[in-house]
Design a protein around this motif. Structure first.
Motif, PDB file in Angstrom:
ATOM      1  N   ASN A 186       0.812  -1.216   0.000  1.00 54.98           N
ATOM      2  CA  ASN A 186       0.000   0.000   0.000  1.00 54.98           C
ATOM      3  C   ASN A 186       0.849   1.271   0.000  1.00 54.98           C
ATOM      4  O   ASN A 186       0.430   2.305  -0.509  1.00 54.98           O
ATOM      5  CB  ASN A 186      -0.946   0.009   1.197  1.00 54.98           C
ATOM      6  CG  ASN A 186      -2.027  -1.047   1.062  1.00 54.98           C
ATOM      7  OD1 ASN A 186      -2.475  -1.348  -0.040  1.00 54.98           O
ATOM      8  ND2 ASN A 186      -2.441  -1.627   2.172  1.00 54.98           N
ATOM      9  N   ASN A 187       2.054   1.177   0.566  1.00 52.03           N
ATOM     10  CA  ASN A 187       2.913   2.358   0.578  1.00 52.03           C
ATOM     11  C   ASN A 187       3.333   2.770  -0.828  1.00 52.03           C
ATOM     12  O   ASN A 187       3.685   3.925  -1.071  1.00 52.03           O
ATOM     13  CB  ASN A 187       4.151   2.112   1.439  1.00 52.03           C
ATOM     14  CG  ASN A 187       3.817   2.025   2.909  1.00 52.03           C
ATOM     15  OD1 ASN A 187       2.843   2.618   3.364  1.00 52.03           O
ATOM     16  ND2 ASN A 187       4.605   1.276   3.660  1.00 52.03           N
ATOM     17  N   LYS A 188       3.326   1.798  -1.733  1.00 54.74           N
ATOM     18  CA  LYS A 188       3.748   2.069  -3.104  1.00 54.74           C
ATOM     19  C   LYS A 188       2.573   2.056  -4.079  1.00 54.74           C
ATOM     20  O   LYS A 188       2.768   2.142  -5.286  1.00 54.74           O
ATOM     21  CB  LYS A 188       4.777   1.031  -3.546  1.00 54.74           C
ATOM     22  CG  LYS A 188       6.064   1.044  -2.751  1.00 54.74           C
ATOM     23  CD  LYS A 188       7.034  -0.017  -3.277  1.00 54.74           C
ATOM     24  CE  LYS A 188       8.335  -0.029  -2.496  1.00 54.74           C
ATOM     25  NZ  LYS A 188       9.271  -1.069  -3.001  1.00 54.74           N
ATOM     26  N   ASN A 189       1.359   1.943  -3.564  1.00 53.35           N
ATOM     27  CA  ASN A 189       0.179   1.838  -4.430  1.00 53.35           C
ATOM     28  C   ASN A 189       0.382   0.770  -5.495  1.00 53.35           C
ATOM     29  O   ASN A 189       0.102   0.991  -6.680  1.00 53.35           O
ATOM     30  CB  ASN A 189      -0.133   3.192  -5.092  1.00 53.35           C
ATOM     31  CG  ASN A 189      -0.616   4.211  -4.090  1.00 53.35           C
ATOM     32  OD1 ASN A 189      -1.239   3.873  -3.089  1.00 53.35           O
ATOM     33  ND2 ASN A 189      -0.340   5.475  -4.338  1.00 53.35           N
ATOM     34  N   THR A 190       0.887  -0.358  -5.070  1.00 56.16           N
ATOM     35  CA  THR A 190       1.230  -1.442  -5.984  1.00 56.16           C
ATOM     36  C   THR A 190       0.647  -2.747  -5.478  1.00 56.16           C
ATOM     37  O   THR A 190       0.591  -2.964  -4.265  1.00 56.16           O
ATOM     38  CB  THR A 190       2.763  -1.561  -6.094  1.00 56.16           C
ATOM     39  OG1 THR A 190       3.300  -0.324  -6.579  1.00 56.16           O
ATOM     40  CG2 THR A 190       3.161  -2.678  -7.048  1.00 56.16           C
ATOM     41  N   TRP A 191       0.224  -3.586  -6.400  1.00 51.03           N
ATOM     42  CA  TRP A 191      -0.204  -4.918  -6.034  1.00 51.03           C
ATOM     43  C   TRP A 191       0.401  -5.920  -6.992  1.00 51.03           C
ATOM     44  O   TRP A 191       0.861  -5.596  -8.081  1.00 51.03           O
ATOM     45  CB  TRP A 191      -1.718  -5.058  -5.935  1.00 51.03           C
ATOM     46  CG  TRP A 191      -2.538  -4.684  -7.119  1.00 51.03           C
ATOM     47  CD1 TRP A 191      -3.166  -5.515  -8.003  1.00 51.03           C
ATOM     48  CD2 TRP A 191      -2.893  -3.362  -7.530  1.00 51.03           C
ATOM     49  NE1 TRP A 191      -3.848  -4.803  -8.942  1.00 51.03           N
ATOM     50  CE2 TRP A 191      -3.703  -3.465  -8.667  1.00 51.03           C
ATOM     51  CE3 TRP A 191      -2.586  -2.075  -7.055  1.00 51.03           C
ATOM     52  CZ2 TRP A 191      -4.229  -2.353  -9.321  1.00 51.03           C
ATOM     53  CZ3 TRP A 191      -3.115  -0.973  -7.707  1.00 51.03           C
ATOM     54  CH2 TRP A 191      -3.908  -1.127  -8.835  1.00 51.03           C
ATOM     55  N   TYR A 192       0.423  -7.173  -6.529  1.00 45.54           N
ATOM     56  CA  TYR A 192       1.169  -8.216  -7.213  1.00 45.54           C
ATOM     57  C   TYR A 192       0.304  -9.463  -7.390  1.00 45.54           C
ATOM     58  O   TYR A 192      -0.649  -9.692  -6.650  1.00 45.54           O
ATOM     59  CB  TYR A 192       2.408  -8.604  -6.397  1.00 45.54           C
ATOM     60  CG  TYR A 192       3.267  -7.433  -5.993  1.00 45.54           C
ATOM     61  CD1 TYR A 192       3.086  -6.801  -4.772  1.00 45.54           C
ATOM     62  CD2 TYR A 192       4.248  -6.939  -6.840  1.00 45.54           C
ATOM     63  CE1 TYR A 192       3.858  -5.711  -4.399  1.00 45.54           C
ATOM     64  CE2 TYR A 192       5.033  -5.850  -6.477  1.00 45.54           C
ATOM     65  CZ  TYR A 192       4.828  -5.241  -5.255  1.00 45.54           C
ATOM     66  OH  TYR A 192       5.599  -4.162  -4.889  1.00 45.54           O
ATOM     67  N   LEU A 193       0.683 -10.252  -8.363  1.00 49.14           N
ATOM     68  CA  LEU A 193       0.094 -11.575  -8.534  1.00 49.14           C
ATOM     69  C   LEU A 193       1.249 -12.557  -8.675  1.00 49.14           C
ATOM     70  O   LEU A 193       1.937 -12.571  -9.696  1.00 49.14           O
ATOM     71  CB  LEU A 193      -0.817 -11.636  -9.764  1.00 49.14           C
ATOM     72  CG  LEU A 193      -1.553 -12.955  -9.940  1.00 49.14           C
ATOM     73  CD1 LEU A 193      -2.600 -13.130  -8.817  1.00 49.14           C
ATOM     74  CD2 LEU A 193      -2.247 -13.025 -11.299  1.00 49.14           C
ATOM     75  N   GLN A 194       1.466 -13.333  -7.613  1.00 53.28           N
ATOM     76  CA  GLN A 194       2.473 -14.382  -7.660  1.00 53.28           C
ATOM     77  C   GLN A 194       1.816 -15.633  -8.222  1.00 53.28           C
ATOM     78  O   GLN A 194       0.830 -16.124  -7.656  1.00 53.28           O
ATOM     79  CB  GLN A 194       3.008 -14.660  -6.250  1.00 53.28           C
ATOM     80  CG  GLN A 194       4.037 -15.785  -6.197  1.00 53.28           C
ATOM     81  CD  GLN A 194       5.320 -15.447  -6.950  1.00 53.28           C
ATOM     82  OE1 GLN A 194       5.829 -14.345  -6.847  1.00 53.28           O
ATOM     83  NE2 GLN A 194       5.822 -16.414  -7.713  1.00 53.28           N
ATOM     84  N   MET A 195       2.358 -16.114  -9.324  1.00 55.66           N
ATOM     85  CA  MET A 195       1.777 -17.258 -10.011  1.00 55.66           C
ATOM     86  C   MET A 195       2.769 -18.412  -9.979  1.00 55.66           C
ATOM     87  O   MET A 195       3.865 -18.314 -10.552  1.00 55.66           O
ATOM     88  CB  MET A 195       1.439 -16.887 -11.465  1.00 55.66           C
ATOM     89  CG  MET A 195       0.526 -15.686 -11.580  1.00 55.66           C
ATOM     90  SD  MET A 195       0.024 -15.335 -13.284  1.00 55.66           S
ATOM     91  CE  MET A 195       1.602 -14.845 -13.979  1.00 55.66           C
ATOM     92  N   ASN A 196       2.391 -19.475  -9.288  1.00 55.19           N
ATOM     93  CA  ASN A 196       3.226 -20.666  -9.179  1.00 55.19           C
ATOM     94  C   ASN A 196       2.543 -21.843  -9.871  1.00 55.19           C
ATOM     95  O   ASN A 196       1.339 -21.823 -10.138  1.00 55.19           O
ATOM     96  CB  ASN A 196       3.475 -21.003  -7.706  1.00 55.19           C
ATOM     97  CG  ASN A 196       4.217 -19.911  -6.966  1.00 55.19           C
ATOM     98  OD1 ASN A 196       5.043 -19.184  -7.541  1.00 55.19           O
ATOM     99  ND2 ASN A 196       3.938 -19.769  -5.679  1.00 55.19           N
ATOM    100  N   SER A 197       3.331 -22.877 -10.127  1.00 56.43           N
ATOM    101  CA  SER A 197       2.797 -24.092 -10.768  1.00 56.43           C
ATOM    102  C   SER A 197       1.974 -23.740 -12.002  1.00 56.43           C
ATOM    103  O   SER A 197       0.850 -24.230 -12.182  1.00 56.43           O
ATOM    104  CB  SER A 197       1.948 -24.890  -9.765  1.00 56.43           C
ATOM    105  OG  SER A 197       2.700 -25.243  -8.625  1.00 56.43           O
ATOM    106  N   LEU A 198       2.522 -22.902 -12.839  1.00 54.86           N
ATOM    107  CA  LEU A 198       1.786 -22.437 -14.013  1.00 54.86           C
ATOM    108  C   LEU A 198       1.493 -23.584 -14.971  1.00 54.86           C
ATOM    109  O   LEU A 198       2.295 -24.522 -15.126  1.00 54.86           O
ATOM    110  CB  LEU A 198       2.563 -21.335 -14.724  1.00 54.86           C
ATOM    111  CG  LEU A 198       2.453 -19.969 -14.041  1.00 54.86           C
ATOM    112  CD1 LEU A 198       3.583 -19.053 -14.476  1.00 54.86           C
ATOM    113  CD2 LEU A 198       1.106 -19.336 -14.337  1.00 54.86           C
ATOM    114  N   GLU A 199       0.336 -23.491 -15.601  1.00 56.18           N
ATOM    115  CA  GLU A 199      -0.149 -24.493 -16.537  1.00 56.18           C
ATOM    116  C   GLU A 199      -0.391 -23.830 -17.888  1.00 56.18           C
ATOM    117  O   GLU A 199      -0.644 -22.614 -17.947  1.00 56.18           O
ATOM    118  CB  GLU A 199      -1.450 -25.102 -16.012  1.00 56.18           C
ATOM    119  CG  GLU A 199      -1.342 -25.701 -14.630  1.00 56.18           C
ATOM    120  CD  GLU A 199      -2.700 -26.029 -14.038  1.00 56.18           C
ATOM    121  OE1 GLU A 199      -3.730 -25.662 -14.644  1.00 56.18           O
ATOM    122  OE2 GLU A 199      -2.732 -26.650 -12.941  1.00 56.18           O
ATOM    123  N   PRO A 200      -0.327 -24.605 -18.975  1.00 55.84           N
ATOM    124  CA  PRO A 200      -0.615 -24.008 -20.297  1.00 55.84           C
ATOM    125  C   PRO A 200      -1.967 -23.311 -20.337  1.00 55.84           C
ATOM    126  O   PRO A 200      -2.131 -22.320 -21.061  1.00 55.84           O
ATOM    127  CB  PRO A 200      -0.569 -25.218 -21.231  1.00 55.84           C
ATOM    128  CG  PRO A 200       0.381 -26.157 -20.569  1.00 55.84           C
ATOM    129  CD  PRO A 200       0.139 -25.993 -19.094  1.00 55.84           C
TER     130      PRO A 200
END
Length: 121
Positions: free
Chosen positions: A73-87
């Motif tokens: 929130n301090n950086k007005n940023t959000w993330y999406l960590q994506m693991n075990s990616l599939e086609p």
């Protein structure tokens, strides 16, 4: 003017990981309902993950246990960590948020420009 700037997409092999980032820039007063959507060719845009200003999260069933949404929130940023990616995760990924600009009373939905995620089998 408020903008959402995304980064972090790319090409990865099945089973790999990627982290997407979305930074809100401009005269930000308040951000709520930060989310990630995706759209594959020939398919409708779908919600992948969302996080509210209170921290509650919601995930599409297809990504539960593999993807994690988080915020700085301090950086007005959000993330999406994506693991075990599939086609099947291959799509254009778009961030979104409801934002009230400084000195405004209106909450407006904003979208990022999109970043491509391609998962090879």
């Amino acid at each position: 003017q408020v903008q959402l700037v995304e980064s972090g997409g790319g090409l990865v092999q099945a089973g790999g990981s990627l982290r997407l980032s979305c930074a809100a820039t401009g005269r930000i007063g308040r951000i709520n309902n930060m989310g990630w959507y995706r759209q594959a060719p020939g398919r409708q845009r779908e919600l992948v993950a969302q996080i509210s200003s209170s921290g509650s999260t919601d995930y599409a069933d297809s990504v539960k246990g593999r993807f994690t949404i988080s915020t700085d929130n301090n950086k007005n940023t959000w993330y999406l960590q994506m693991n075990s990616l599939e086609p099947e995760d291959t799509a254009g990924y778009y961030c979104s948020a409801d934002i009230r600009e400084l000195f405004s009373t209106r909450l407006v939905s904003h979208w990022g420009q999109g970043t491509q995620v391609t998962v090879s089998s």
